[in-house]
Design an enzyme around this catalytic site. Structure first.
Site, mmCIF file in Angstrom:
data_model
loop_
_atom_site.group_PDB
_atom_site.id
_atom_site.type_symbol
_atom_site.label_atom_id
_atom_site.label_comp_id
_atom_site.label_asym_id
_atom_site.label_seq_id
_atom_site.Cartn_x
_atom_site.Cartn_y
_atom_site.Cartn_z
ATOM 1 N N GLU A 38 -4.464 -14.856 123.900
ATOM 2 C CA GLU A 38 -3.606 -15.053 125.078
ATOM 3 C C GLU A 38 -3.463 -13.768 125.906
ATOM 4 O O GLU A 38 -3.159 -12.710 125.362
ATOM 5 C CB GLU A 38 -2.219 -15.570 124.644
ATOM 6 C CG GLU A 38 -1.274 -15.844 125.788
ATOM 7 C CD GLU A 38 -1.894 -16.729 126.873
ATOM 8 O OE1 GLU A 38 -2.582 -17.709 126.534
ATOM 9 O OE2 GLU A 38 -1.706 -16.406 128.057
ATOM 10 N N THR A 82 -4.026 -20.486 131.456
ATOM 11 C CA THR A 82 -4.614 -20.920 130.180
ATOM 12 C C THR A 82 -5.353 -22.234 130.340
ATOM 13 O O THR A 82 -6.437 -22.429 129.799
ATOM 14 C CB THR A 82 -3.526 -21.086 129.111
ATOM 15 O OG1 THR A 82 -2.983 -19.810 128.790
ATOM 16 C CG2 THR A 82 -4.088 -21.707 127.846
ATOM 17 N N HIS A 198 2.147 -12.850 125.652
ATOM 18 C CA HIS A 198 2.308 -13.601 126.903
ATOM 19 C C HIS A 198 3.434 -12.967 127.720
ATOM 20 O O HIS A 198 4.455 -12.553 127.181
ATOM 21 C CB HIS A 198 2.633 -15.071 126.595
ATOM 22 C CG HIS A 198 2.587 -15.975 127.789
ATOM 23 N ND1 HIS A 198 3.550 -15.969 128.770
ATOM 24 C CD2 HIS A 198 1.691 -16.899 128.163
ATOM 25 C CE1 HIS A 198 3.239 -16.848 129.705
ATOM 26 N NE2 HIS A 198 2.120 -17.431 129.365
ATOM 27 N N ASP A 257 -8.164 -15.216 127.602
ATOM 28 C CA ASP A 257 -8.151 -16.334 128.574
ATOM 29 C C ASP A 257 -8.001 -15.875 130.014
ATOM 30 O O ASP A 257 -8.516 -16.516 130.937
ATOM 31 C CB ASP A 257 -7.093 -17.384 128.213
ATOM 32 C CG ASP A 257 -5.654 -16.876 128.290
ATOM 33 O OD1 ASP A 257 -4.745 -17.714 128.432
ATOM 34 O OD2 ASP A 257 -5.449 -15.654 128.221
ATOM 35 N N HIS A 258 -7.277 -14.761 130.254
ATOM 36 C CA HIS A 258 -7.140 -14.258 131.622
ATOM 37 C C HIS A 258 -6.414 -12.922 131.569
ATOM 38 O O HIS A 258 -6.047 -12.450 130.480
ATOM 39 C CB HIS A 258 -6.341 -15.249 132.487
ATOM 40 C CG HIS A 258 -5.088 -15.705 131.838
ATOM 41 N ND1 HIS A 258 -4.001 -14.850 131.619
ATOM 42 C CD2 HIS A 258 -4.751 -16.879 131.279
ATOM 43 C CE1 HIS A 258 -3.066 -15.514 130.980
ATOM 44 N NE2 HIS A 258 -3.473 -16.736 130.762
HETATM 45 C C1 GP9 Z 1 1.707 -22.344 126.713
HETATM 46 C C2 GP9 Z 1 0.635 -21.362 127.028
HETATM 47 C C3 GP9 Z 1 0.786 -20.977 128.478
HETATM 48 O O1 GP9 Z 1 1.306 -23.393 125.924
HETATM 49 O O2 GP9 Z 1 -0.659 -21.838 126.764
HETATM 50 O O3 GP9 Z 1 -0.110 -19.997 128.802
HETATM 51 P P1 GP9 Z 1 -0.351 -19.577 130.343
HETATM 52 O O4 GP9 Z 1 -1.052 -20.729 131.013
HETATM 53 O O5 GP9 Z 1 1.008 -19.315 130.942
HETATM 54 O O6 GP9 Z 1 -1.191 -18.336 130.228
HETATM 55 MN MN MN Z 2 -2.818 -17.821 129.079
#
Ligand code: GP9
Ligand code: MN
Length: 427
Positions: A38, A82, A198, A257-258
């Site tokens: 994440e 995500t 996050h 993911d980003h």
């Molecule tokens: C919550 C999480 C959100 O389930 O996957 O991630 P995000 O899209 O905010 O990076």
């Molecule tokens: Mn994410």
């Protein structure tokens, strides 16, 4: 309609690159574990704060001889964050310019996603995430993608102290997920989506093992703390994997993911990286995220090709020896040296080994200097700009017009969403 599909198919026919013969099928029949890191950016790899490695476990994996590590791999998400990453990683389709395709189209569209493809080849397919099943419409979208199982937070032993931010803390999530993994019939394809690292990067003191940074920007200074916690969770997970012997029969794929720190914190990032300035060009380069494929016996190394999340699926399918030369997918195998290395960002910007485009400004990627290409060079950057615009608009057409309902790749069976039920049923 079906004729729109024709324009997509002719584009793909002209742009498709094949597999890399020396890697094709090297992971055939192996289990696959996909670990979603994440908000994890590439700059964290080998990054030190106060003399301490922030992510020693991931650094070790990054440098191992049986890990394929990509150091010019970019996130290509839009507002879906995500959700866009998941859409790209498992469908090789971009998210949308606005909103999240996984939400707006995940329930009703036809998809031909990795879990469905692998389930049809005898894989057990499961997704794990310590948040509510409805977040990003996962409980519906995963049925469209053919996941047989979706272990959302309802499947975990949970209590208040086990959570921070959006959901379960990664160490607890991965520990409990491993108990389920151990019972999955093999070969399995399992995606584990972490959460603790996050925004705004909160973590209780007892779980912190590195000092916050001192840029003075509150949301930036917690980033190394949750990134290190995530790294420790990965370390514990990999120890478990070895203990069970599953590491011998499993290909583990890691991806960020980003971005974690958005372009609104340029001053703080400059301080964090010890740079005098941090401009739009720097922010484009800052969109690198890890993509690492670790498997015992794999011919690893650092691969410098420029690519992104859209390219992950064809790369994984190449290694699994799965034919994908007639799919509607926009990515190109990262292991094929003849690939197009212009990496499309969702807003039409791009990075490449030669030029970087941010808005209407072109930069020389190797120097970061603004350039005003003329003659043949101008033709070149215009071609790259058009290539990115075409790629994005055709992918949007596939999603917005649900074009996959008009076409089924050879050997693929249409997914029936009614076949799936992720409700927890005890006893
Ligand atoms: C919550 C999480 C959100 O389930 O996957 O991630 P995000 O899209 O905010 O990076
Ligand atoms: Mn994410």
């Amino acid at each position: 309609n079906a004729s729109d599909l024709k324009s997509v198919q002719s584009y793909l026919k002209n742009n498709r690159v094949g597999d890399n013969a020396s890697y094709y099928g090297k992971a055939k029949g192996k289990n696959v574990i996909i670990i979603h890191l994440e908000s994890f950016q590439q700059f964290l790899i080998d990054f030190k704060w106060k003399g301490k490695e922030v992510t020693p476990n991931l650094n070790k994996i990054y440098h191992e001889s049986d890990t394929l590590s990509f150091d010019n791999f970019f996130n290509q998400v839009g507002q879906g964050k995500t959700a866009d990453a998941e859409m790209m990683m498992e469908n090789s389709l971009f998210g949308l310019p606005e909103g999240a395709a996984m939400v707006t189209d995940g329930t009703t569209n036809t998809f031909q996603a990795a879990p469905a493809k692998l389930s049809q080849m005898g894989y057990t397919t499961a997704a794990f995430h310590g948040d509510v099943p409805s977040f990003w419409n996962r409980d519906n979208a995963y049925k469209s993608w053919g996941y047989q199982y979706f272990f959302s937070n309802e499947y975990y032993k949970n209590k208040a102290s086990y959570n921070v931010g959006y959901g379960m803390k990664d160490k607890i999530f991965l520990d409990q997920s491993s108990k389920y993994l151990e019972q999955l019939p093999q070969p399995f394809y399992a995606k584990l989506i972490t959460l603790t690292n996050h925004y705004p990067y909160l973590l209780d003191k007892k779980n912190a093992s590195i000092a916050r940074t001192n840029t003075g920007d509150d949301t930036v200074d917690g980033y190394v703390v949750t990134a290190r916690y995530l790294d420790q969770a990965i370390g514990e997970f990999m120890t478990w994997l070895k203990k069970t012997g599953l590491d011998k029969s499993t290909m583990v794929v890691f991806y960020g993911d980003h971005y974690g720190i958005s372009g609104n914190h340029k001053k703080a990032v400059a301080k964090l990286l010890g740079k005098k300035s941090f401009n739009n060009f720097d922010d484009a380069q800052f969109q690198r995220v890890p993509f690492m494929i670790h498997m015992e016996g794999l011919k690893g190394g650092i691969n410098h090709t420029y690519g992104g999340e859209i390219d992950a699926l064809p790369t994984i399918m190449d290694l699994l020896g799965v034919k994908d030369d007639d799919t509607i997918q926009f990515g190109q195998d990262l292991l094929n040296p003849d690939r197009n290395q212009t990496v499309a960002f969702r807003n039409g910007d791009f990075v490449s080994p030669t030029y970087t485009k941010v808005g209407s400004t072109y930069y020389d990627t190797s120097t970061g200097k603004v350039v005003h290409p003329t003659g043949a060079e101008k033709t070149k950057v215009e071609k790259m700009t058009n290539h990115v615009a075409t790629e994005l608009s055709l992918s949007d057409k596939v999603i917005n017009e649900d074009l996959l309902r008009f076409y089924t790749p050879a050997g693929f069976k249409k997914v029936n969403k009614a076949d799936y039920n992720y409700k927890v049923s005890y006893g």
